[in-house]
Enzyme design. Sequence first.
Site, PDB file in Angstrom:
ATOM      1  N   ASP A  20       0.839  -1.208   0.000  1.00  0.00           N
ATOM      2  CA  ASP A  20       0.000   0.000   0.000  1.00  0.00           C
ATOM      3  C   ASP A  20       0.874   1.258   0.000  1.00  0.00           C
ATOM      4  O   ASP A  20       1.995   1.243   0.498  1.00  0.00           O
ATOM      5  CB  ASP A  20      -0.920  -0.024   1.237  1.00  0.00           C
ATOM      6  CG  ASP A  20      -2.125   0.887   1.069  1.00  0.00           C
ATOM      7  OD1 ASP A  20      -2.335   1.423  -0.038  1.00  0.00           O
ATOM      8  OD2 ASP A  20      -2.861   1.071   2.065  1.00  0.00           O
ATOM      9  N   HIS A  37       2.345   3.274  -9.067  1.00  0.00           N
ATOM     10  CA  HIS A  37       2.139   1.836  -9.303  1.00  0.00           C
ATOM     11  C   HIS A  37       3.312   1.243 -10.092  1.00  0.00           C
ATOM     12  O   HIS A  37       3.735   0.120  -9.836  1.00  0.00           O
ATOM     13  CB  HIS A  37       0.823   1.595 -10.052  1.00  0.00           C
ATOM     14  CG  HIS A  37      -0.398   2.010  -9.269  1.00  0.00           C
ATOM     15  ND1 HIS A  37      -0.552   1.716  -7.930  1.00  0.00           N
ATOM     16  CD2 HIS A  37      -1.508   2.698  -9.633  1.00  0.00           C
ATOM     17  CE1 HIS A  37      -1.719   2.205  -7.516  1.00  0.00           C
ATOM     18  NE2 HIS A  37      -2.308   2.815  -8.522  1.00  0.00           N
ATOM     19  N   SER A  65      -7.573  -5.466  -5.265  1.00  0.00           N
ATOM     20  CA  SER A  65      -8.641  -6.039  -4.444  1.00  0.00           C
ATOM     21  C   SER A  65      -9.978  -5.944  -5.168  1.00  0.00           C
ATOM     22  O   SER A  65     -10.150  -5.138  -6.091  1.00  0.00           O
ATOM     23  CB  SER A  65      -8.732  -5.303  -3.097  1.00  0.00           C
ATOM     24  OG  SER A  65      -9.372  -4.046  -3.266  1.00  0.00           O
ATOM     25  N   ASN A  68     -11.087  -2.529  -5.219  1.00  0.00           N
ATOM     26  CA  ASN A  68     -10.373  -1.561  -6.065  1.00  0.00           C
ATOM     27  C   ASN A  68     -11.109  -1.276  -7.379  1.00  0.00           C
ATOM     28  O   ASN A  68     -10.770  -0.325  -8.092  1.00  0.00           O
ATOM     29  CB  ASN A  68      -8.939  -2.030  -6.360  1.00  0.00           C
ATOM     30  CG  ASN A  68      -8.007  -1.936  -5.167  1.00  0.00           C
ATOM     31  OD1 ASN A  68      -7.091  -2.754  -5.005  1.00  0.00           O
ATOM     32  ND2 ASN A  68      -8.213  -0.952  -4.303  1.00  0.00           N
ATOM     33  N   TRP A  69     -12.174  -2.077  -7.680  1.00  0.00           N
ATOM     34  CA  TRP A  69     -13.003  -1.773  -8.855  1.00  0.00           C
ATOM     35  C   TRP A  69     -13.672  -0.413  -8.718  1.00  0.00           C
ATOM     36  O   TRP A  69     -14.151   0.153  -9.702  1.00  0.00           O
ATOM     37  CB  TRP A  69     -14.080  -2.841  -9.048  1.00  0.00           C
ATOM     38  CG  TRP A  69     -13.575  -4.137  -9.600  1.00  0.00           C
ATOM     39  CD1 TRP A  69     -13.375  -5.294  -8.905  1.00  0.00           C
ATOM     40  CD2 TRP A  69     -13.214  -4.424 -10.953  1.00  0.00           C
ATOM     41  NE1 TRP A  69     -12.912  -6.281  -9.739  1.00  0.00           N
ATOM     42  CE2 TRP A  69     -12.804  -5.774 -11.011  1.00  0.00           C
ATOM     43  CE3 TRP A  69     -13.196  -3.675 -12.140  1.00  0.00           C
ATOM     44  CZ2 TRP A  69     -12.372  -6.391 -12.194  1.00  0.00           C
ATOM     45  CZ3 TRP A  69     -12.774  -4.296 -13.313  1.00  0.00           C
ATOM     46  CH2 TRP A  69     -12.367  -5.643 -13.328  1.00  0.00           C
ATOM     47  N   ARG A  71     -12.249   2.306  -8.135  1.00  0.00           N
ATOM     48  CA  ARG A  71     -11.321   3.375  -8.542  1.00  0.00           C
ATOM     49  C   ARG A  71     -11.619   3.837  -9.970  1.00  0.00           C
ATOM     50  O   ARG A  71     -12.336   3.151 -10.715  1.00  0.00           O
ATOM     51  CB  ARG A  71      -9.881   2.865  -8.450  1.00  0.00           C
ATOM     52  CG  ARG A  71      -9.497   2.585  -7.005  1.00  0.00           C
ATOM     53  CD  ARG A  71      -8.027   2.339  -6.844  1.00  0.00           C
ATOM     54  NE  ARG A  71      -7.731   2.068  -5.444  1.00  0.00           N
ATOM     55  CZ  ARG A  71      -6.528   2.123  -4.921  1.00  0.00           C
ATOM     56  NH1 ARG A  71      -5.494   2.446  -5.665  1.00  0.00           N
ATOM     57  NH2 ARG A  71      -6.350   1.870  -3.642  1.00  0.00           N
TER      58      ARG A  71
HETATM   59  C1  IPE Z   1      -5.486  -2.744  -0.198  1.00  0.00           C
HETATM   60  O1  IPE Z   1      -5.131  -1.418  -0.383  1.00  0.00           O
HETATM   61  C2  IPE Z   1      -5.491  -3.437  -1.523  1.00  0.00           C
HETATM   62  C3  IPE Z   1      -4.188  -3.633  -2.138  1.00  0.00           C
HETATM   63  C4  IPE Z   1      -3.024  -3.329  -1.628  1.00  0.00           C
HETATM   64  C5  IPE Z   1      -4.221  -4.257  -3.442  1.00  0.00           C
HETATM   65  P1  IPE Z   1      -6.240  -0.274  -0.528  1.00  0.00           P
HETATM   66  O2  IPE Z   1      -5.500   1.006  -0.621  1.00  0.00           O
HETATM   67  O3  IPE Z   1      -7.161  -0.602  -1.620  1.00  0.00           O
HETATM   68  O4  IPE Z   1      -7.027  -0.416   0.851  1.00  0.00           O
HETATM   69  P2  IPE Z   1      -7.910   0.636   1.658  1.00  0.00           P
HETATM   70  O5  IPE Z   1      -8.929   1.165   0.698  1.00  0.00           O
HETATM   71  O6  IPE Z   1      -6.996   1.699   2.152  1.00  0.00           O
HETATM   72  O7  IPE Z   1      -8.502  -0.159   2.779  1.00  0.00           O
HETATM   73  C1  IPE Z   2      -1.547   0.268  -3.330  1.00  0.00           C
HETATM   74  O1  IPE Z   2      -1.375   1.630  -3.422  1.00  0.00           O
HETATM   75  C2  IPE Z   2      -1.871  -0.368  -4.648  1.00  0.00           C
HETATM   76  C3  IPE Z   2      -3.281  -0.739  -4.815  1.00  0.00           C
HETATM   77  C4  IPE Z   2      -4.188  -0.709  -3.882  1.00  0.00           C
HETATM   78  C5  IPE Z   2      -3.697  -1.175  -6.124  1.00  0.00           C
HETATM   79  P1  IPE Z   2      -2.594   2.643  -3.409  1.00  0.00           P
HETATM   80  O2  IPE Z   2      -2.985   2.924  -4.803  1.00  0.00           O
HETATM   81  O3  IPE Z   2      -3.679   2.177  -2.517  1.00  0.00           O
HETATM   82  O4  IPE Z   2      -1.874   3.909  -2.789  1.00  0.00           O
HETATM   83  P2  IPE Z   2      -2.479   4.938  -1.727  1.00  0.00           P
HETATM   84  O5  IPE Z   2      -3.020   4.143  -0.585  1.00  0.00           O
HETATM   85  O6  IPE Z   2      -3.552   5.707  -2.434  1.00  0.00           O
HETATM   86  O7  IPE Z   2      -1.309   5.787  -1.344  1.00  0.00           O
HETATM   87 MG    MG Z   3      -4.100   2.401  -0.561  1.00  0.00          MG
END
Ligand code: IPE
Ligand code: IPE
Ligand code: MG
Length: 242
Positions: A20, A37, A65, A68-69, A71
Amino acid sequence: MADPKTYTADIPLHIAIIMDGNGRWAKARHRPRVFGHQAGVKTVRRIVEDAADLGVKYLTLYSFSTENWSRPKAEISALFGLLKEYVDADLETLDKNGVRVKILGSREGLSDDLLNVIAKVERTTQDNKEFHLNIAFNYGGRDEILRAIKAAAKTNVDLSELTEETFETYLDTGGLPAPDLVIRTSGEKRISNFLIWQAAYAEFIFTDVLWPDFSRNDLVGAITEFQNRERRFGSLKPAEVA
Ligand code: IPE
Ligand code: IPE
Ligand code: MG
């Protein structure tokens, strides 16, 4: 810091990581989230090598996850593209190094192109035994448990007699050991639907380091902290058991 492999205490057999903080890493550099990313993929390459070198046998990385859909579409398609790019670029090296790759998660909503990439990496590496890399992609723990229940119901197994051991074989992680250590980067202290069944007795380490910055030294630090934990699994300290 000395490498934990020089210590006598156990190296965790299976480490799972919630990678994360890519977005915040990019934001701090005034760059788009996708730049974070891309940097995160570089960390994946390093950490796979470091984990194997330190004697870890199983590494599970949370990369997309089921939540994550929600987003923006462009970010989702960039993340999908990065999985394909990673496999295209690294499959040969991973295979040469004896790495078995599994993609955990639902196949629903994935393009034929990505399904082919997943099938190819799993098939090519299926006999490898040196190291196990699991990528949790389109993965949610609740979704995985529901799919496992449905899969079990389709067989002639008597659900009223189901044991934990039998149930586990229907999970995406069937046949894999449970994670000993779960690491989450970026300062968030939650599980976000990751391995909710499998991590029932894992040790948790939360670090403020953002995933693109996560280093071998951070991994060594986490393993060292793990080695100083006392796992009791509901029992008593060994000295207290008569
Ligand atoms: C968890 O991170 C999912 C992944 C690392 C793939 P998120 O950034 O999506 O989680 P939340 O939304 O902060 O809980
Ligand atoms: C983790 O980084 C990767 C995924 C969840 C796909 P994030 O994209 O959640 O990064 P932050 O939490 O917004 O910094
Ligand atoms: Mg995150």
